[in-house]
Design an enzyme around this catalytic site. Structure first.
Site, short mmCIF file in Angstrom:
data_model
loop_
_atom_site.label_atom_id
_atom_site.label_comp_id
_atom_site.label_asym_id
_atom_site.label_seq_id
_atom_site.Cartn_x
_atom_site.Cartn_y
_atom_site.Cartn_z
N GLY A 31 0.79 -1.23 0.00
CA GLY A 31 0.00 0.00 0.00
C GLY A 31 0.82 1.27 0.00
CE1 TYR A 32 0.71 7.37 2.64
CE2 TYR A 32 2.77 7.69 1.47
CZ TYR A 32 1.72 8.19 2.21
OH TYR A 32 1.69 9.51 2.53
CG HIS A 37 2.86 0.45 -5.48
ND1 HIS A 37 3.06 1.51 -4.63
CD2 HIS A 37 3.45 -0.61 -4.89
CE1 HIS A 37 3.74 1.11 -3.57
NE2 HIS A 37 4.00 -0.18 -3.69
CD GLN A 61 7.06 -8.03 3.82
OE1 GLN A 61 6.28 -8.88 3.42
NE2 GLN A 61 7.60 -7.12 3.02
N GLY A 147 8.31 -5.64 -8.85
CA GLY A 147 9.22 -4.59 -9.28
C GLY A 147 10.67 -5.00 -9.11
CG ASP A 150 11.43 -4.11 -3.49
OD1 ASP A 150 11.98 -3.71 -2.45
OD2 ASP A 150 10.52 -3.48 -4.05
CB SER A 186 5.70 3.27 0.49
OG SER A 186 5.03 2.59 -0.54
P1 AMP Z 1 5.79 -2.63 -1.69
O1 AMP Z 1 4.44 -2.04 -1.54
O2 AMP Z 1 6.91 -1.69 -1.41
O3 AMP Z 1 5.91 -3.96 -1.00
O4 AMP Z 1 5.95 -2.96 -3.24
C1 AMP Z 1 5.00 -3.73 -3.93
C2 AMP Z 1 5.53 -4.05 -5.30
O5 AMP Z 1 5.79 -2.84 -6.00
C3 AMP Z 1 6.87 -4.82 -5.27
O6 AMP Z 1 6.88 -5.79 -6.29
C4 AMP Z 1 7.86 -3.73 -5.51
O7 AMP Z 1 9.07 -4.21 -6.09
C5 AMP Z 1 7.11 -2.86 -6.49
N1 AMP Z 1 7.69 -1.51 -6.49
C6 AMP Z 1 7.90 -0.69 -5.43
N2 AMP Z 1 8.52 0.44 -5.82
C7 AMP Z 1 8.69 0.34 -7.16
C8 AMP Z 1 9.27 1.18 -8.16
N3 AMP Z 1 9.80 2.36 -7.85
N4 AMP Z 1 9.27 0.75 -9.43
C9 AMP Z 1 8.76 -0.46 -9.77
N5 AMP Z 1 8.19 -1.30 -8.87
C10 AMP Z 1 8.16 -0.91 -7.59
#
Ligand code: AMP
Length: 290
Positions: A31-32, A37, A61, A147, A150, A186
């Site tokens: 989220g956020y 995303h 995590q 993404g 990560d 985020s």
């Molecule tokens: P998170 O909410 O941070 O757990 O991210 C959720 C998904 O969004 C994961 O697969 C991340 O790798 C992807 N993600 C987060 N930031 C980015 C970004 N700047 N560019 C591409 N994918 C992203």
């Protein structure tokens, strides 16, 4: 857009789609939501009949001294963003239903975790694969979108999917950046004004490393040292790691060969930031899993 909070309802919906022969694209998030995303959602939208996005800040995590409690959350705003991206189902499970009791069975990741974030964040990737195993069983994706920001997470999920034979195709999505190069995250909202000005130097440090490779530098030790020096001379951040490894196996290398990852993590007071470049041995951007 359908908002589902119950586990049973989510699984029922996914089974129905499967029975109808519809492909499901799944975008798991905490989220956020930001433009990074959104890029995952757009890609999922273009490649699947049904798009499911989940938002779940997964306590498993986060380490005891990490930012679980203060992780940014804004459900209303996230709902609007998901709607705007034509998501079919936004899955918002409750923590109490996801983890009703202490887990009687746990999954332990053995490979691809003794380096980078895995080495610094004990148990982090065990938590990631645990929640994803549950989410995959609930959303039954044909394709799942991750993404490359990560990149270690993607490498570990790749191992999960191949080890346990999940019938899911993983789709890596290139890192989305701010105009000044900072990888969207985020956690960027935690940065002070001064830190936000310095943060783009992390990407520049990676680009500096890439340029050395393009110019013929073959020794990983020299490249890592130059990237460290670049960060130290341009920011007040405290370097957690700079590493150059094979990708996606994440093994140490003593010469550049095959696909590689140049990755860093830097602590600012406001937030710990990560970034990486995935390259071939000539230094060209590669952005693939294999
Ligand atoms: P998170 O909410 O941070 O757990 O991210 C959720 C998904 O969004 C994961 O697969 C991340 O790798 C992807 N993600 C987060 N930031 C980015 C970004 N700047 N560019 C591409 N994918 C992203």
């Amino acid at each position: 857009m359908n908002i589902i909070r119950s586990i049973a309802e989510m699984q029922q919906f996914s089974k129905q789609c499967q029975r109808r022969g519809q492909s499901i694209g799944f975008v798991p998030t905490m989220g956020y939501l930001h433009v990074g995303h959104e890029q995952l959602m757009k890609r999922a939208r273009s490649e699947n009949d049904i798009v499911v996005t989940s938002i779940f800040v997964n306590p498993l995590q986060f380490g005891p001294n990490e930012d679980f409690d203060r992780y940014p959350r804004d459900e209303q705003r996230d709902i609007e963003i998901a709607k705007r991206n034509n998501v079919d189902v936004l899955f918002l499970p409750h923590q109490a239903e996801m983890y009703p009791d202490e887990q009687g069975i746990t999954i332990e990741v053995r490979n691809r975790t003794d380096v980078l974030c895995g080495q610094r964040r004990e148990g982090h990737f065990n938590g990631v694969v645990t929640v994803l195993t549950k989410l995959f069983h609930l959303t039954l994706p044909t394709n799942a979108y991750f993404g490359l920001k990560d990149a270690q997470q993607l490498a570990v999920v790749d191992l999960l999917v191949s080890t346990y034979n999940f019938p899911i195709k993983l789709v890596p999505v290139p890192t989305v950046r701010e105009p000044d190069g900072l990888a969207m995250s985020s956690r960027n909202v935690y940065l002070t004004e001064k830190e936000r000005m310095e943060a783009p130097f992390l990407y520049q440090a990676l680009k500096h490393g890439q340029k050395l490779i393009i110019d013929g530098e073959k020794n990983p030790v020299n490249i890592v040292k130059e990237v460290i020096d670049f960060i130290d001379s341009n920011t007040h951040g405290k370097i957690d790691y700079v590493e150059l490894l094979s990708y996606p196996d994440l093994l140490p290398i003593d010469k550049l060969e095959g696909q590689i990852i140049l990755a860093l993590a830097v602590h600012f007071q406001g937030a710990r930031l990560i970034d990486n470049l995935i390259l071939d041995q000539e230094g060209n951007i590669s952005e693939q899993l294999k």
